[in-house]
Design a protein around this motif. Sequence first.
Motif, PDB file in Angstrom:
ATOM      1  N   LEU A  20       0.828  -1.214   0.000  1.00 51.71           N
ATOM      2  CA  LEU A  20       0.000   0.000   0.000  1.00 51.71           C
ATOM      3  C   LEU A  20       0.860   1.262   0.000  1.00 51.71           C
ATOM      4  CD1 LEU A  20      -2.766  -1.087   2.546  1.00 51.71           C
ATOM      5  CD2 LEU A  20      -3.039  -0.768   0.075  1.00 51.71           C
ATOM      6  N   VAL A  21       1.931   1.231   0.794  1.00 56.03           N
ATOM      7  CA  VAL A  21       2.858   2.368   0.815  1.00 56.03           C
ATOM      8  C   VAL A  21       3.482   2.565  -0.565  1.00 56.03           C
ATOM      9  CG1 VAL A  21       5.069   3.198   1.739  1.00 56.03           C
ATOM     10  CG2 VAL A  21       3.361   2.226   3.285  1.00 56.03           C
ATOM     11  N   THR A  22       3.877   1.463  -1.187  1.00 61.25           N
ATOM     12  CA  THR A  22       4.459   1.516  -2.532  1.00 61.25           C
ATOM     13  C   THR A  22       3.483   2.124  -3.523  1.00 61.25           C
ATOM     14  OG1 THR A  22       5.852  -0.424  -2.124  1.00 61.25           O
ATOM     15  CG2 THR A  22       5.415   0.132  -4.426  1.00 61.25           C
ATOM     16  N   PHE A  23       2.226   1.709  -3.435  1.00 62.34           N
ATOM     17  CA  PHE A  23       1.201   2.236  -4.348  1.00 62.34           C
ATOM     18  C   PHE A  23       1.125   3.756  -4.255  1.00 62.34           C
ATOM     19  CE2 PHE A  23      -3.095   3.637  -5.325  1.00 62.34           C
ATOM     20  CZ  PHE A  23      -3.329   3.023  -6.551  1.00 62.34           C
ATOM     21  N   GLY A  24       1.019   4.273  -3.021  1.00 62.31           N
ATOM     22  CA  GLY A  24       0.913   5.715  -2.822  1.00 62.31           C
ATOM     23  C   GLY A  24       2.132   6.469  -3.324  1.00 62.31           C
ATOM     24  N   ILE A  25       3.310   5.947  -3.019  1.00 61.99           N
ATOM     25  CA  ILE A  25       4.550   6.601  -3.430  1.00 61.99           C
ATOM     26  C   ILE A  25       4.691   6.597  -4.952  1.00 61.99           C
ATOM     27  CG2 ILE A  25       7.074   6.298  -3.432  1.00 61.99           C
ATOM     28  CD1 ILE A  25       6.849   5.578  -0.462  1.00 61.99           C
ATOM     29  N   CYS A  26       4.283   5.500  -5.582  1.00 61.36           N
ATOM     30  CA  CYS A  26       4.408   5.404  -7.041  1.00 61.36           C
ATOM     31  C   CYS A  26       3.435   6.329  -7.766  1.00 61.36           C
ATOM     32  CB  CYS A  26       4.198   3.952  -7.485  1.00 61.36           C
ATOM     33  SG  CYS A  26       5.587   2.884  -7.084  1.00 61.36           S
ATOM     34  N   VAL A  27       2.256   6.517  -7.205  1.00 55.56           N
ATOM     35  CA  VAL A  27       1.306   7.467  -7.798  1.00 55.56           C
ATOM     36  C   VAL A  27       1.907   8.878  -7.769  1.00 55.56           C
ATOM     37  CG1 VAL A  27      -0.919   8.629  -7.464  1.00 55.56           C
ATOM     38  CG2 VAL A  27      -0.787   6.142  -7.330  1.00 55.56           C
ATOM     39  N   VAL A  28       2.541   9.214  -6.645  1.00 58.45           N
ATOM     40  CA  VAL A  28       3.217  10.519  -6.536  1.00 58.45           C
ATOM     41  C   VAL A  28       4.320  10.626  -7.589  1.00 58.45           C
ATOM     42  CG1 VAL A  28       4.675  11.971  -5.072  1.00 58.45           C
ATOM     43  CG2 VAL A  28       2.689  10.812  -4.092  1.00 58.45           C
ATOM     44  N   GLY A  29       5.109   9.556  -7.741  1.00 57.04           N
ATOM     45  CA  GLY A  29       6.194   9.539  -8.728  1.00 57.04           C
ATOM     46  C   GLY A  29       5.685   9.708 -10.150  1.00 57.04           C
ATOM     47  N   LEU A  30       4.590   9.025 -10.470  1.00 58.20           N
ATOM     48  CA  LEU A  30       4.005   9.121 -11.809  1.00 58.20           C
ATOM     49  C   LEU A  30       3.507  10.543 -12.086  1.00 58.20           C
ATOM     50  CD1 LEU A  30       2.070   5.740 -11.791  1.00 58.20           C
ATOM     51  CD2 LEU A  30       3.844   6.357 -13.441  1.00 58.20           C
ATOM     52  N   ARG A  31       2.872  11.150 -11.094  1.00 60.39           N
ATOM     53  CA  ARG A  31       2.388  12.535 -11.258  1.00 60.39           C
ATOM     54  C   ARG A  31       3.551  13.507 -11.443  1.00 60.39           C
ATOM     55  NH1 ARG A  31      -2.817  13.610 -10.503  1.00 60.39           N
ATOM     56  NH2 ARG A  31      -4.168  12.033  -9.575  1.00 60.39           N
ATOM     57  N   PHE A  32       4.602  13.279 -10.664  1.00 59.20           N
ATOM     58  CA  PHE A  32       5.796  14.122 -10.754  1.00 59.20           C
ATOM     59  C   PHE A  32       6.425  14.014 -12.140  1.00 59.20           C
ATOM     60  CE2 PHE A  32      10.329  14.995 -10.064  1.00 59.20           C
ATOM     61  CZ  PHE A  32      10.254  16.197  -9.361  1.00 59.20           C
ATOM     62  N   GLY A  33       6.606  12.771 -12.611  1.00 55.40           N
ATOM     63  CA  GLY A  33       7.194  12.562 -13.933  1.00 55.40           C
ATOM     64  C   GLY A  33       6.317  13.098 -15.045  1.00 55.40           C
ATOM     65  N   LYS A  34       5.004  12.920 -14.888  1.00 51.49           N
ATOM     66  CA  LYS A  34       4.060  13.413 -15.891  1.00 51.49           C
ATOM     67  C   LYS A  34       4.155  14.934 -16.033  1.00 51.49           C
ATOM     68  CE  LYS A  34      -0.896  13.673 -16.693  1.00 51.49           C
ATOM     69  NZ  LYS A  34      -2.222  13.363 -16.170  1.00 51.49           N
ATOM     70  N   LYS A  35       4.258  15.610 -14.902  1.00 51.34           N
ATOM     71  CA  LYS A  35       4.343  17.074 -14.905  1.00 51.34           C
ATOM     72  C   LYS A  35       5.578  17.553 -15.669  1.00 51.34           C
ATOM     73  CE  LYS A  35       4.593  21.037 -11.797  1.00 51.34           C
ATOM     74  NZ  LYS A  35       4.633  21.495 -10.384  1.00 51.34           N
ATOM     75  N   PHE A  36       6.716  16.913 -15.382  1.00 54.07           N
ATOM     76  CA  PHE A  36       7.951  17.322 -16.050  1.00 54.07           C
ATOM     77  C   PHE A  36       8.023  16.781 -17.473  1.00 54.07           C
ATOM     78  CE2 PHE A  36       9.058  18.307 -11.736  1.00 54.07           C
ATOM     79  CZ  PHE A  36       9.817  19.454 -11.860  1.00 54.07           C
ATOM     80  N   GLY A  37       7.328  15.652 -17.715  1.00 53.36           N
ATOM     81  CA  GLY A  37       7.291  15.092 -19.062  1.00 53.36           C
ATOM     82  C   GLY A  37       6.634  16.036 -20.041  1.00 53.36           C
ATOM     83  N   GLU A  38       5.597  16.758 -19.584  1.00 55.26           N
ATOM     84  CA  GLU A  38       4.921  17.734 -20.440  1.00 55.26           C
ATOM     85  C   GLU A  38       5.858  18.880 -20.808  1.00 55.26           C
ATOM     86  OE1 GLU A  38       1.612  18.716 -18.011  1.00 55.26           O
ATOM     87  OE2 GLU A  38       0.420  16.987 -18.649  1.00 55.26           O
ATOM     88  N   LYS A  39       6.745  19.245 -19.884  1.00 55.34           N
ATOM     89  CA  LYS A  39       7.686  20.343 -20.138  1.00 55.34           C
ATOM     90  C   LYS A  39       8.835  19.896 -21.042  1.00 55.34           C
ATOM     91  CE  LYS A  39       6.699  22.703 -15.785  1.00 55.34           C
ATOM     92  NZ  LYS A  39       7.209  23.162 -14.486  1.00 55.34           N
ATOM     93  N   LEU A  40       9.269  18.642 -20.846  1.00 54.81           N
ATOM     94  CA  LEU A  40      10.402  18.145 -21.637  1.00 54.81           C
ATOM     95  C   LEU A  40       9.996  17.721 -23.041  1.00 54.81           C
ATOM     96  CD1 LEU A  40      12.189  16.018 -18.895  1.00 54.81           C
ATOM     97  CD2 LEU A  40      13.094  18.063 -19.974  1.00 54.81           C
ATOM     98  N   SER A  41       8.682  17.528 -23.235  1.00 57.51           N
ATOM     99  CA  SER A  41       8.131  17.164 -24.538  1.00 57.51           C
ATOM    100  C   SER A  41       8.758  15.886 -25.077  1.00 57.51           C
ATOM    101  CB  SER A  41       8.304  18.327 -25.515  1.00 57.51           C
ATOM    102  OG  SER A  41       7.705  18.047 -26.740  1.00 57.51           O
ATOM    103  N   ASP A  42       9.300  15.939 -26.310  1.00 53.50           N
ATOM    104  CA  ASP A  42       9.774  14.728 -26.983  1.00 53.50           C
ATOM    105  C   ASP A  42      11.049  14.143 -26.375  1.00 53.50           C
ATOM    106  OD1 ASP A  42      10.429  17.343 -28.246  1.00 53.50           O
ATOM    107  OD2 ASP A  42      11.956  16.141 -29.250  1.00 53.50           O
ATOM    108  N   LYS A  43      11.748  14.889 -25.524  1.00 53.83           N
ATOM    109  CA  LYS A  43      12.989  14.377 -24.927  1.00 53.83           C
ATOM    110  C   LYS A  43      12.735  13.601 -23.634  1.00 53.83           C
ATOM    111  CE  LYS A  43      15.814  18.053 -26.908  1.00 53.83           C
ATOM    112  NZ  LYS A  43      14.729  18.692 -27.634  1.00 53.83           N
ATOM    113  N   SER A  44      11.470  13.533 -23.189  1.00 55.53           N
ATOM    114  CA  SER A  44      11.153  12.924 -21.909  1.00 55.53           C
ATOM    115  C   SER A  44      11.469  11.426 -21.870  1.00 55.53           C
ATOM    116  CB  SER A  44       9.679  13.156 -21.564  1.00 55.53           C
ATOM    117  OG  SER A  44       8.840  12.615 -22.564  1.00 55.53           O
TER     118      SER A  44
END
Length: 207
Positions: free
Chosen positions: A161-185
């Motif tokens: 359960l702890v892993t699930f919560g932490i990974c959701v945070v990680g995915l959101r974090f990466g998604k946010k920066f992925g939009e900024k990095l565009s094709d280089k993400s």
Amino acid sequence: MGFFIFVINSVALGVGLAMDAFSVSIANGLREPKMKARRMCTIAGVYAVFQYAMPVIGWFCVHTAAKRFEACQKFIPWIALLLLACIGGKMLKEGIENVRDKRRAEELEEEEAELSGKGEVAPGELMLQGLATAIDALSVGFTIASYDALQANGSALIIGLVTFGICVVGLRFGKKFGEKLSDKSTIVGGLILIAIGLEIFLTGILG
């Protein structure tokens, strides 16, 4: 008080074990900047299941085949490095291809949309990521060796359960920066996976 300590210890184990999965989640978020909430839950759920299963398997090995399990432990860093290096290398290749293809067809909107989905994590890759990031959790079986079967499963469930919560945070974090990095993400995500593989390997080899 005993139950409270049990929960705190399990949460602490979960946080420590989830760090590799958290980093891989960031890489996957970078790779899929348009990822939907349902897909994020699916990816985080896969990591959580592996993080639940590995300590239970480790606990079972301690109670049934401790000597054989101990002999296999030395191969864990090599397996993690191989899996993450392969996945990271594939992501690097996809990222470089995406950049090259996007430059050739910058004015074609449809092609750009197609390229944005090209970097999605395939089901087989996701399973390998889950295994690679959770394989070191096998050794937690030694940590919880004094638990009975119910306690071992309860501790592993909290870790999952702890892993699930932490990974959701990680995915959101990466998604946010992925939009900024565009094709280089995707390239950045691949480099992160390779770095994680090396970190697990060096930690396991050097102790």
